[in-house]
Design a protein around this motif. Structure first.
Motif, PDB file in Angstrom:
ATOM      1  N   LEU A  97      57.048  25.840  38.123  1.00 55.46           N
ATOM      2  CA  LEU A  97      56.278  24.565  38.143  1.00 55.46           C
ATOM      3  C   LEU A  97      55.023  24.885  38.784  1.00 55.46           C
ATOM      4  O   LEU A  97      54.988  25.449  39.948  1.00 55.46           O
ATOM      5  CB  LEU A  97      57.239  23.550  39.176  1.00 55.46           C
ATOM      6  CG  LEU A  97      56.596  22.044  38.974  1.00 55.46           C
ATOM      7  CD1 LEU A  97      56.799  21.277  37.666  1.00 55.46           C
ATOM      8  CD2 LEU A  97      57.492  21.336  40.256  1.00 55.46           C
ATOM      9  N   VAL A  98      54.113  24.264  38.221  1.00 53.16           N
ATOM     10  CA  VAL A  98      52.680  24.135  38.763  1.00 53.16           C
ATOM     11  C   VAL A  98      52.481  22.585  39.418  1.00 53.16           C
ATOM     12  O   VAL A  98      52.731  21.763  38.855  1.00 53.16           O
ATOM     13  CB  VAL A  98      51.551  24.684  37.788  1.00 53.16           C
ATOM     14  CG1 VAL A  98      49.941  24.395  38.389  1.00 53.16           C
ATOM     15  CG2 VAL A  98      51.901  26.063  37.503  1.00 53.16           C
ATOM     16  N   GLU A 104      49.733  16.272  39.071  1.00 54.58           N
ATOM     17  CA  GLU A 104      50.428  16.471  38.033  1.00 54.58           C
ATOM     18  C   GLU A 104      51.543  17.598  38.491  1.00 54.58           C
ATOM     19  O   GLU A 104      51.405  18.845  38.851  1.00 54.58           O
ATOM     20  CB  GLU A 104      49.650  17.023  36.806  1.00 54.58           C
ATOM     21  CG  GLU A 104      48.438  15.892  36.554  1.00 54.58           C
ATOM     22  CD  GLU A 104      47.492  16.563  35.487  1.00 54.58           C
ATOM     23  OE1 GLU A 104      48.088  16.875  34.547  1.00 54.58           O
ATOM     24  OE2 GLU A 104      46.457  16.533  35.829  1.00 54.58           O
ATOM     25  N   LEU A 105      52.717  17.542  37.775  1.00 54.29           N
ATOM     26  CA  LEU A 105      53.796  18.624  37.814  1.00 54.29           C
ATOM     27  C   LEU A 105      53.575  19.070  36.498  1.00 54.29           C
ATOM     28  O   LEU A 105      53.920  18.266  35.443  1.00 54.29           O
ATOM     29  CB  LEU A 105      54.982  17.946  38.186  1.00 54.29           C
ATOM     30  CG  LEU A 105      55.205  17.114  39.556  1.00 54.29           C
ATOM     31  CD1 LEU A 105      56.616  16.653  39.753  1.00 54.29           C
ATOM     32  CD2 LEU A 105      54.644  18.002  40.772  1.00 54.29           C
ATOM     33  N   LEU A 106      53.676  20.335  36.322  1.00 53.70           N
ATOM     34  CA  LEU A 106      53.538  20.996  35.086  1.00 53.70           C
ATOM     35  C   LEU A 106      54.402  22.102  34.915  1.00 53.70           C
ATOM     36  O   LEU A 106      54.452  23.092  35.816  1.00 53.70           O
ATOM     37  CB  LEU A 106      51.926  21.700  34.996  1.00 53.70           C
ATOM     38  CG  LEU A 106      50.642  20.523  35.280  1.00 53.70           C
ATOM     39  CD1 LEU A 106      49.316  21.315  35.458  1.00 53.70           C
ATOM     40  CD2 LEU A 106      50.578  19.693  34.192  1.00 53.70           C
ATOM     41  N   GLU A 107      55.080  22.208  33.607  1.00 53.93           N
ATOM     42  CA  GLU A 107      55.824  22.992  33.553  1.00 53.93           C
ATOM     43  C   GLU A 107      55.405  23.898  32.324  1.00 53.93           C
ATOM     44  O   GLU A 107      54.506  23.356  31.283  1.00 53.93           O
ATOM     45  CB  GLU A 107      57.420  22.509  33.082  1.00 53.93           C
ATOM     46  CG  GLU A 107      57.887  21.946  34.189  1.00 53.93           C
ATOM     47  CD  GLU A 107      59.234  21.419  33.900  1.00 53.93           C
ATOM     48  OE1 GLU A 107      59.825  21.971  33.216  1.00 53.93           O
ATOM     49  OE2 GLU A 107      59.804  20.836  34.903  1.00 53.93           O
ATOM     50  N   ASP A 162      58.213  30.413  41.725  1.00 49.46           N
ATOM     51  CA  ASP A 162      59.062  29.388  41.291  1.00 49.46           C
ATOM     52  C   ASP A 162      57.918  28.250  41.297  1.00 49.46           C
ATOM     53  O   ASP A 162      58.155  27.179  40.543  1.00 49.46           O
ATOM     54  CB  ASP A 162      60.146  29.133  42.149  1.00 49.46           C
ATOM     55  CG  ASP A 162      60.961  30.171  42.137  1.00 49.46           C
ATOM     56  OD1 ASP A 162      61.701  30.500  41.141  1.00 49.46           O
ATOM     57  OD2 ASP A 162      61.221  30.857  43.273  1.00 49.46           O
ATOM     58  N   ILE A 163      57.350  27.986  42.407  1.00 49.79           N
ATOM     59  CA  ILE A 163      56.367  26.682  42.463  1.00 49.79           C
ATOM     60  C   ILE A 163      54.907  27.576  43.097  1.00 49.79           C
ATOM     61  O   ILE A 163      54.761  28.063  43.652  1.00 49.79           O
ATOM     62  CB  ILE A 163      56.971  25.736  43.684  1.00 49.79           C
ATOM     63  CG1 ILE A 163      58.093  25.321  43.251  1.00 49.79           C
ATOM     64  CG2 ILE A 163      55.793  24.557  43.799  1.00 49.79           C
ATOM     65  CD1 ILE A 163      58.881  24.540  44.345  1.00 49.79           C
TER      66      ILE A 163
END
Length: 194
Positions: A155-156, A185-188, A120-121
């Protein structure tokens, strides 16, 4: 170094030995996990280039279901193992020692080697020099991770030197935060093409 919140709030964790890893500051970690809070409970987490495990252990303390820790640095992994034991989270953790570029590549070519349920993360915190010397490998790693390991709504969390930039394939930044010389950075995942 310490756990900021949750079940193990205030507990110390062993810091890195030497300069091979860069621990995140308490202020930056608190700010990041405030944003991640709605996603943490019950999450499956990958902590890539984990060092002594600060991010994955924080996630476990805040209710993540399971954390997989990836690193190649033996002294850091020894301290990570001690941290996992001290916090009594061994049943909710696994350590994958060695070259994670190879691990993700092999996991993609042999699906049974991968965690079938995905993540998930994914905390992606490579040594800062990697963006300058191994950017192509990081791009391939991102492709492998997102192809079969990151859940569709996952999320990455990509931490890097604020002076460097790298657009990871198949991912779009939904939030970017800067702390001193560090960027998170929060990446989807990009929406699939029609």
């Amino acid at each position: 170094m310490r756990i900021i919140a949750g079940e193990h709030r205030g507990r110390s964790i062993l810091p890195p030995d030497g300069s091979a890893t860069r621990p995140i500051t308490d202020r930056a970690k608190q700010s990041l996990f405030d944003v991640l809070a709605p996603r943490i409970d019950g999450a499956l987490v990958y902590d890539c280039f984990c060092g002594t495990g600060s991010m994955g252990l924080e996630a476990l303390s805040r209710g993540a279901k399971f954390a997989s820790f990836f690193d190649a640095d033996r002294p850091a992994l020894a301290r990570l193992a001690q941290n996992i034991t001290n916090l009594q989270v061994a049943e909710r953790s696994r350590i994958v020692a060695g070259d994670l570029f190879k691990w993700f590549h092999l996991a993609n070519t042999r699906p049974q080697a991968a965690n079938a349920s995905g993540a998930d993360i994914i905390f992606l915190d490579p040594p800062y020099k990697f963006l300058q010397t191994q950017a192509d490998e990081l791009l391939q790693l991102a492709l492998h991770m997102t192809a079969t390991h990151l859940r569709p709504d996952g999320l990455v969390v990509f931490r890097h030197d604020g002076k460097d930039t790298l657009s990871l394939p198949r991912l779009t930044a939904t939030d970017v935060r800067e702390y001193g010389g560090m960027t998170i950075e929060l990446l989807e995942l990009d929406a699939p093409s029609p």
